[in-house]
Design a protein around this motif. Structure first.
Motif, PDB file in Angstrom:
ATOM      1  N   ARG A   1       0.817  -1.215   0.000  1.00  0.00           N
ATOM      2  CA  ARG A   1       0.000   0.000   0.000  1.00  0.00           C
ATOM      3  C   ARG A   1       0.853   1.270   0.000  1.00  0.00           C
ATOM      4  O   ARG A   1       0.316   2.366  -0.165  1.00  0.00           O
ATOM      5  CB  ARG A   1      -0.924   0.016   1.217  1.00  0.00           C
ATOM      6  CG  ARG A   1      -1.956  -1.104   1.256  1.00  0.00           C
ATOM      7  CD  ARG A   1      -2.883  -0.898   2.431  1.00  0.00           C
ATOM      8  NE  ARG A   1      -3.553   0.380   2.335  1.00  0.00           N
ATOM      9  CZ  ARG A   1      -3.935   1.128   3.380  1.00  0.00           C
ATOM     10  NH1 ARG A   1      -3.680   0.704   4.610  1.00  0.00           N
ATOM     11  NH2 ARG A   1      -4.539   2.280   3.213  1.00  0.00           N
ATOM     12  N   LEU A   2       2.141   1.123   0.213  1.00  0.00           N
ATOM     13  CA  LEU A   2       3.004   2.298   0.297  1.00  0.00           C
ATOM     14  C   LEU A   2       3.317   2.857  -1.093  1.00  0.00           C
ATOM     15  O   LEU A   2       3.386   2.103  -2.067  1.00  0.00           O
ATOM     16  CB  LEU A   2       4.322   1.923   0.994  1.00  0.00           C
ATOM     17  CG  LEU A   2       4.206   1.450   2.442  1.00  0.00           C
ATOM     18  CD1 LEU A   2       5.562   0.977   2.946  1.00  0.00           C
ATOM     19  CD2 LEU A   2       3.670   2.563   3.329  1.00  0.00           C
ATOM     20  N   PRO A   3       3.545   4.163  -1.194  1.00  0.00           N
ATOM     21  CA  PRO A   3       3.857   4.779  -2.496  1.00  0.00           C
ATOM     22  C   PRO A   3       5.325   4.587  -2.877  1.00  0.00           C
ATOM     23  O   PRO A   3       5.986   5.517  -3.335  1.00  0.00           O
ATOM     24  CB  PRO A   3       3.510   6.251  -2.262  1.00  0.00           C
ATOM     25  CG  PRO A   3       3.765   6.471  -0.806  1.00  0.00           C
ATOM     26  CD  PRO A   3       3.363   5.181  -0.130  1.00  0.00           C
ATOM     27  N   ILE A   4       5.820   3.364  -2.704  1.00  0.00           N
ATOM     28  CA  ILE A   4       7.234   3.107  -2.973  1.00  0.00           C
ATOM     29  C   ILE A   4       7.527   3.080  -4.470  1.00  0.00           C
ATOM     30  O   ILE A   4       8.617   3.477  -4.898  1.00  0.00           O
ATOM     31  CB  ILE A   4       7.680   1.794  -2.286  1.00  0.00           C
ATOM     32  CG1 ILE A   4       9.201   1.672  -2.303  1.00  0.00           C
ATOM     33  CG2 ILE A   4       6.989   0.589  -2.899  1.00  0.00           C
ATOM     34  CD1 ILE A   4       9.920   2.739  -1.529  1.00  0.00           C
ATOM     35  N   ALA A   5       6.572   2.617  -5.272  1.00  0.00           N
ATOM     36  CA  ALA A   5       6.796   2.594  -6.727  1.00  0.00           C
ATOM     37  C   ALA A   5       6.971   4.011  -7.265  1.00  0.00           C
ATOM     38  O   ALA A   5       7.835   4.257  -8.121  1.00  0.00           O
ATOM     39  CB  ALA A   5       5.630   1.893  -7.431  1.00  0.00           C
ATOM     40  N   GLN A   6       6.168   4.955  -6.763  1.00  0.00           N
ATOM     41  CA  GLN A   6       6.307   6.341  -7.191  1.00  0.00           C
ATOM     42  C   GLN A   6       7.656   6.913  -6.779  1.00  0.00           C
ATOM     43  O   GLN A   6       8.286   7.656  -7.523  1.00  0.00           O
ATOM     44  CB  GLN A   6       5.187   7.205  -6.597  1.00  0.00           C
ATOM     45  CG  GLN A   6       3.783   6.824  -7.048  1.00  0.00           C
ATOM     46  CD  GLN A   6       3.105   5.864  -6.099  1.00  0.00           C
ATOM     47  OE1 GLN A   6       3.657   4.819  -5.752  1.00  0.00           O
ATOM     48  NE2 GLN A   6       1.892   6.210  -5.670  1.00  0.00           N
ATOM     49  N   LEU A   7       8.108   6.545  -5.580  1.00  0.00           N
ATOM     50  CA  LEU A   7       9.390   7.054  -5.107  1.00  0.00           C
ATOM     51  C   LEU A   7      10.529   6.490  -5.941  1.00  0.00           C
ATOM     52  O   LEU A   7      11.454   7.224  -6.335  1.00  0.00           O
ATOM     53  CB  LEU A   7       9.573   6.689  -3.633  1.00  0.00           C
ATOM     54  CG  LEU A   7      10.820   7.272  -2.952  1.00  0.00           C
ATOM     55  CD1 LEU A   7      10.812   8.793  -2.998  1.00  0.00           C
ATOM     56  CD2 LEU A   7      10.910   6.785  -1.508  1.00  0.00           C
ATOM     57  N   LYS A   8      10.489   5.205  -6.239  1.00  0.00           N
ATOM     58  CA  LYS A   8      11.520   4.603  -7.094  1.00  0.00           C
ATOM     59  C   LYS A   8      11.535   5.255  -8.473  1.00  0.00           C
ATOM     60  O   LYS A   8      12.599   5.554  -9.019  1.00  0.00           O
ATOM     61  CB  LYS A   8      11.259   3.102  -7.248  1.00  0.00           C
ATOM     62  CG  LYS A   8      11.675   2.250  -6.085  1.00  0.00           C
ATOM     63  CD  LYS A   8      11.454   0.786  -6.436  1.00  0.00           C
ATOM     64  CE  LYS A   8      11.865  -0.141  -5.311  1.00  0.00           C
ATOM     65  NZ  LYS A   8      11.619  -1.567  -5.661  1.00  0.00           N
ATOM     66  N   ALA A   9      10.351   5.456  -9.039  1.00  0.00           N
ATOM     67  CA  ALA A   9      10.264   6.061 -10.366  1.00  0.00           C
ATOM     68  C   ALA A   9      10.842   7.468 -10.372  1.00  0.00           C
ATOM     69  O   ALA A   9      11.527   7.873 -11.320  1.00  0.00           O
ATOM     70  CB  ALA A   9       8.808   6.084 -10.840  1.00  0.00           C
ATOM     71  N   ALA A  10      10.593   8.212  -9.302  1.00  0.00           N
ATOM     72  CA  ALA A  10      11.121   9.580  -9.212  1.00  0.00           C
ATOM     73  C   ALA A  10      12.644   9.569  -9.134  1.00  0.00           C
ATOM     74  O   ALA A  10      13.323  10.393  -9.762  1.00  0.00           O
ATOM     75  CB  ALA A  10      10.533  10.291  -7.998  1.00  0.00           C
ATOM     76  N   VAL A  11      13.209   8.624  -8.385  1.00  0.00           N
ATOM     77  CA  VAL A  11      14.667   8.515  -8.282  1.00  0.00           C
ATOM     78  C   VAL A  11      15.262   8.117  -9.630  1.00  0.00           C
ATOM     79  O   VAL A  11      16.246   8.711 -10.094  1.00  0.00           O
ATOM     80  CB  VAL A  11      15.063   7.501  -7.192  1.00  0.00           C
ATOM     81  CG1 VAL A  11      16.556   7.189  -7.260  1.00  0.00           C
ATOM     82  CG2 VAL A  11      14.698   8.036  -5.819  1.00  0.00           C
ATOM     83  N   GLU A  12      14.681   7.116 -10.263  1.00  0.00           N
ATOM     84  CA  GLU A  12      15.219   6.621 -11.526  1.00  0.00           C
ATOM     85  C   GLU A  12      15.110   7.648 -12.650  1.00  0.00           C
ATOM     86  O   GLU A  12      15.944   7.678 -13.554  1.00  0.00           O
ATOM     87  CB  GLU A  12      14.503   5.330 -11.910  1.00  0.00           C
ATOM     88  CG  GLU A  12      14.835   4.172 -10.974  1.00  0.00           C
ATOM     89  CD  GLU A  12      13.934   2.970 -11.161  1.00  0.00           C
ATOM     90  OE1 GLU A  12      13.050   3.029 -12.051  1.00  0.00           O
ATOM     91  OE2 GLU A  12      14.099   1.980 -10.425  1.00  0.00           O
ATOM     92  N   ALA A  13      14.093   8.504 -12.583  1.00  0.00           N
ATOM     93  CA  ALA A  13      13.906   9.536 -13.607  1.00  0.00           C
ATOM     94  C   ALA A  13      14.569  10.855 -13.221  1.00  0.00           C
ATOM     95  O   ALA A  13      14.368  11.862 -13.890  1.00  0.00           O
ATOM     96  CB  ALA A  13      12.421   9.755 -13.865  1.00  0.00           C
TER      97      ALA A  13
END
Length: 215
Positions: free
Chosen positions: A98-110
């Motif tokens: 449920r955590l917004p970890i995918a968004q955080l990873k995407a922000a780091v990678e981009a």
């Protein structure tokens, strides 16, 4: 800024218990339009490690659920980092899916995070990976955090996570060396900023790390 949450922020350093209750009430009653998400998660980032260190674990677990339910998955990288970190200070607090970890990873990678946020974001991704049992990702992001010129408080967190990752990979000698460095970093953080919330977070995870390394 919401007046209710603003009142909590002013009172939090002296009145932890009441602040927790005020925060829970404010999150439950604020309208979506009035809720200042940045302020809400900032307050929770300050209160949550204090609850753990005082042994008030029921309040910590409840607060994690309240904040996650209120803020939801669609948040900024800064809020995502803090939301994920506070929910993973102890194991099995919330469903990490449920955590917004995918968004955080995407922000780091981009490269959509600021230079100041990147080491914190990488350390938090490592922490969530640890709670999810993904030790390879934990090791990768802990190293990336340390390579991103972190401030001392972030360095203490990332170094502790690196030691944990090496231990989980079965590299006991490397883990022992990294843990010795982690203790030094947490000690330095405690000496320079003893009352800082990120010092408290580093202490919590160092304590868990030391217990696991003794097993």
């Amino acid at each position: 800024m919401s007046r209710g949450l603003g009142d909590v922020y002013k009172r939090q350093l002296q009145m932890w218990g009441e602040s927790y209750q005020h925060l829970a009430t404010a999150l439950a009653t604020e309208s979506d339009a009035a809720l200042d998400q940045t302020l809400a998660v900032d307050i929770w980032l300050t209160i949550s490690p204090k609850l753990i260190l005082e042994g008030r674990l029921d309040e910590y677990h409840s607060g994690c659920r309240i904040v996650l339910d209120t803020l939801g998955p669609n948040v900024s990288p800064t809020i995502a980092e803090r939301l994920c970190k506070t929910a993973c200070l102890l194991p099995d607090v919330v469903d990490t899916g449920r955590l917004p970890i995918a968004q955080l990873k995407a922000a780091v990678e981009a490269a959509r995070v600021t230079p100041n946020l990147k080491p914190w974001a990488c350390a938090t991704i490592a922490l969530v990976a640890y709670r999810q049992g993904d030790i390879d990702a934990m090791l990768e992001y802990a190293k990336e955090s340390l390579a991103s010129q972190p401030v001392l408080l972030c360095k203490a967190l990332a170094q502790t996570l690196l030691a944990l990752a090496e231990n989980r990979h079965g590299n006991s000698d490397t883990a022992a060396r990294e843990m010795a460095v982690a203790r030094e970093r947490v000690s330095e953080a405690s000496a320079s900023q003893p009352n800082h919330r990120d010092t408290a977070i580093a202490k919590i995870l160092l304590r868990e790390s030391e217990q696991l390394l003794q097993e």
